[in-house]
Design a protein around this motif. Structure first.
Motif, PDB file in Angstrom:
ATOM      1  N   MET A 177       0.852  -1.199   0.000  1.00  9.71           N
ATOM      2  CA  MET A 177       0.000   0.000   0.000  1.00  9.71           C
ATOM      3  C   MET A 177       0.888   1.249   0.000  1.00  9.71           C
ATOM      4  O   MET A 177       1.878   1.318   0.711  1.00  9.71           O
ATOM      5  CB  MET A 177      -0.893  -0.006   1.242  1.00  9.71           C
ATOM      6  N   TYR A 178       0.525   2.220  -0.822  1.00 10.97           N
ATOM      7  CA  TYR A 178       1.299   3.453  -0.888  1.00 10.97           C
ATOM      8  C   TYR A 178       1.172   4.243   0.417  1.00 10.97           C
ATOM      9  O   TYR A 178       0.283   4.020   1.236  1.00 10.97           O
ATOM     10  CB  TYR A 178       0.846   4.314  -2.062  1.00 10.97           C
ATOM     11  N   LYS A 179       2.084   5.217   0.589  1.00 15.22           N
ATOM     12  CA  LYS A 179       2.036   6.116   1.736  1.00 15.22           C
ATOM     13  C   LYS A 179       1.673   7.504   1.226  1.00 15.22           C
ATOM     14  O   LYS A 179       2.272   7.998   0.270  1.00 15.22           O
ATOM     15  CB  LYS A 179       3.391   6.135   2.445  1.00 15.22           C
TER      16      LYS A 179
ATOM     17  N   LEU B  23       2.583  11.569  -2.343  1.00 14.90           N
ATOM     18  CA  LEU B  23       2.411  10.128  -2.558  1.00 14.90           C
ATOM     19  C   LEU B  23       3.779   9.470  -2.685  1.00 14.90           C
ATOM     20  O   LEU B  23       4.645   9.965  -3.403  1.00 14.90           O
ATOM     21  CB  LEU B  23       1.612   9.909  -3.849  1.00 14.90           C
TER      22      LEU B  23
ATOM     23  N   GLY C 215       5.832   5.318  -2.660  1.00 17.34           N
ATOM     24  CA  GLY C 215       5.749   3.867  -2.538  1.00 17.34           C
ATOM     25  C   GLY C 215       6.647   3.184  -3.547  1.00 17.34           C
ATOM     26  O   GLY C 215       7.211   3.823  -4.446  1.00 17.34           O
TER      27      GLY C 215
ATOM     28  N   GLU D 222       3.667  -0.966  -4.686  1.00 13.10           N
ATOM     29  CA  GLU D 222       2.844  -0.193  -3.745  1.00 13.10           C
ATOM     30  C   GLU D 222       2.142   0.984  -4.424  1.00 13.10           C
ATOM     31  O   GLU D 222       1.077   1.410  -3.983  1.00 13.10           O
ATOM     32  CB  GLU D 222       3.716   0.318  -2.591  1.00 13.10           C
ATOM     33  N   VAL D 223       2.763   1.534  -5.459  1.00 10.07           N
ATOM     34  CA  VAL D 223       2.107   2.585  -6.253  1.00 10.07           C
ATOM     35  C   VAL D 223       2.037   2.124  -7.707  1.00 10.07           C
ATOM     36  O   VAL D 223       2.977   1.515  -8.226  1.00 10.07           O
ATOM     37  CB  VAL D 223       2.842   3.944  -6.165  1.00 10.07           C
TER      38      VAL D 223
ATOM     39  N   ASP E 182      -2.834   5.041  -9.574  1.00  6.13           N
ATOM     40  CA  ASP E 182      -2.696   5.980  -8.454  1.00  6.13           C
ATOM     41  C   ASP E 182      -2.246   7.353  -8.958  1.00  6.13           C
ATOM     42  O   ASP E 182      -2.736   8.391  -8.497  1.00  6.13           O
ATOM     43  CB  ASP E 182      -1.686   5.449  -7.431  1.00  6.13           C
TER      44      ASP E 182
ATOM     45  N   GLU F 282      11.505   3.227  -5.798  1.00  7.32           N
ATOM     46  CA  GLU F 282      10.315   3.928  -5.316  1.00  7.32           C
ATOM     47  C   GLU F 282      10.008   5.119  -6.221  1.00  7.32           C
ATOM     48  O   GLU F 282      10.861   5.589  -6.967  1.00  7.32           O
ATOM     49  CB  GLU F 282      10.523   4.416  -3.876  1.00  7.32           C
TER      50      GLU F 282
ATOM     51  N   LYS G 232      -8.669  13.393  -1.276  1.00  9.75           N
ATOM     52  CA  LYS G 232      -9.152  12.038  -1.030  1.00  9.75           C
ATOM     53  C   LYS G 232      -9.720  11.472  -2.321  1.00  9.75           C
ATOM     54  O   LYS G 232     -10.262  12.191  -3.151  1.00  9.75           O
ATOM     55  CB  LYS G 232     -10.227  12.050   0.056  1.00  9.75           C
TER      56      LYS G 232
ATOM     57  N   LYS H  87       8.969   3.301   6.119  1.00 10.03           N
ATOM     58  CA  LYS H  87       8.396   2.574   7.253  1.00 10.03           C
ATOM     59  C   LYS H  87       9.469   2.321   8.309  1.00 10.03           C
ATOM     60  O   LYS H  87       9.822   1.184   8.622  1.00 10.03           O
ATOM     61  CB  LYS H  87       7.781   1.263   6.761  1.00 10.03           C
TER      62      LYS H  87
END
Length: 443
Positions: free
Chosen positions: A1-3, A9, A11, A16-17, A21, A100, A121, A419
């Motif tokens: 999952m992306y951050k 954005l 990942g 993850e991305v 996205d 990344e 969002k 992370k």
């Protein structure tokens, strides 16, 4: 999952991305802008071109046109946003590893603030393509000229000729490489290149952060060619670290205080930095009698406080310097100009200028730990530090755990883009560092 955080954005590309996205967030950002054109640029990562076209599709879906900036340093796209009064998108993961990638969102010559980021969002994507979209191509030579001209006009003694300097420049083959040649020609600067290609075949030629370990080849180049100094950038050019004429590699923590040493001599201003920036900045601010304000980590948090505090200069201890009258973002080339000007004016080599600062112990670490463990660590550390350092202790939990006395600084926080937990300990006494390490149980 992306951050998705204050840094935008991030990942691992295609793990993850994904292209969708970049399409989605570019669409959501673009449709909220009142302007009809969006600036778009990217860095030299292998995945950037794919994500660039995904971002274009999202912008077109929102009904907006595009000004194509191609490969461009992140600070320069932010500068173009200010010059043309247009929003922009940058495809980059900055100093993160080559596998990344990410998106940064620019508005009115700055990155989105934290509260603005929260509004992006995922919503239902509507079909809004009512006409054939247009793509214009940015005149990069024009924006490079304006960028350099703005530095000269708004910083210090307005030096424009550095022909008596020989420098080594390590661009890590990132997007900053696209502007280096123009910058050096503009200021008549003689340079020896290291990793200045505008393309990454498989990986960066060194670690992307301009750390002491990463700049060893630059140090060798400076010594072998008898250069006056060396500068190493991160891939998108918003951070810089320096190498002295004797090959000594300075921590990126010296970039902001050295820049302040020159800037504040000409223009007194409050200074803003983040909690993780070293005590070296306190020393310079005290020397010039100006207030220092600290804030949460994240470039847009620093910019927000600069505007609030009416500050003209700020930055972070990661090699990022922000000069409001030039560019309201971290800008490695601005830091380069400031430190070249400092050396020229003082007529002293960088190794001597560095000695004008206190010799603090500066320790930075990345710790692998989950959030639950961090919360336990935080409670323990706070309790022990209160017991050991009772006098004038400042505790701030706005961004992880920040502990401060005039002779030491401790900051432990979850990273915005990785992370991990990021730790900085900064003190003038080795015994203090040992005590803090004992509390942390770090070997």
């Amino acid at each position: 999952m992306y951050k998705f955080s204050v840094s935008g954005l991030r990942g691992k590309a295609f793990l993850e991305v994904f292209p969708f996205d970049f399409f989605s967030f570019s669409y959501l950002f673009s449709k909220k802008q009142k302007e009809e054109k969006i600036l778009v640029g990217y860095d030299t990562r292998p995945s950037s071109e794919v994500f660039y076209f995904s971002a274009l599709a999202g912008i077109f879906q929102s009904g907006k046109d595009v000004i194509d900036c191609g490969i461009i340093p992140t600070p320069t796209l932010v500068f173009a946003s200010k010059e043309f009064k247009l929003p922009g998108i940058v495809i980059t993961a900055s100093h993160n590893p080559v596998d990344e990638n990410g998106l940064k969102f620019v508005k009115a010559g700055r990155f989105l603030f934290e509260k603005e980021i929260r509004l992006l969002k995922l919503e239902k994507i509507k079909k809004e393509l009512k006409r054939k979209p247009k793509i214009e191509v940015l005149n990069k030579e024009e924006i490079f000229f304006k960028h350099a001209q703005k530095m000269k006009e708004n910083i210090g003694a307005q030096f424009e000729n550095f022909s008596d300097f020989k420098v080594g420049i390590d661009g890590v083959n990132g997007s900053v490489s696209s502007e280096i040649h123009y910058f050096c020609n503009f200021f008549s600067l003689n340079f020896s290149p290291l990793f200045l290609k505008e393309k990454i075949e498989k990986d960066f030629p060194r670690a992307p952060e301009p750390s002491s370990e990463a700049l060893k080849m630059l140090s060798n180049l400076v010594k072998e060619k008898g250069l006056h100094l060396g500068i190493g950038f991160d891939p998108d050019g918003d951070r810089a670290a320096f190498v002295c004429e004797n090959g000594e590699i300075l921590s990126e923590e010296y970039t902001l205080p050295l820049s302040l040493l020159y800037y504040l001599h000409y223009k007194k201003s409050p200074v803003v930095c983040n909690f993780s920036t070293s005590l070296l900045v306190n020393d310079v601010c005290e020397r010039f009698g100006v207030p220092l304000y600290r804030t949460k980590v994240g470039e847009s948090n620093v910019v927000y406080q600069m505007i609030k505090r009416k500050s003209f200069i700020g930055g972070e201890g990661n090699g990022g310097v922000i000069v409001k009258d030039v560019n309201l973002t971290r800008d490695g080339l601005v830091a380069f100009y400031l430190i070249l000007s400092l050396i020229k004016e003082k007529e002293k080599p960088l190794s001597i200028l560095k000695k004008s600062f206190n010799d603090y112990i500066i320790i930075k670490r990345k710790l692998k730990a989950k959030k639950a463990l961090f919360l336990k660590m935080k409670a323990k550390i706070k309790k022990e530090v209160k017991r050991l350092f009772k006098k004038d202790l400042i505790i701030n939990e706005e961004d992880g755990l920040f502990l401060y006395q005039r002779n030491f600084l401790f900051h432990l926080r979850p990273a915005n883009t990785e992370k991990v937990l990021r730790l900085i300990i900064n003190a003038d006494d080795e015994k203090i560092v040992e005590k803090l390490y004992e509390i942390l149980c770090v070997e």
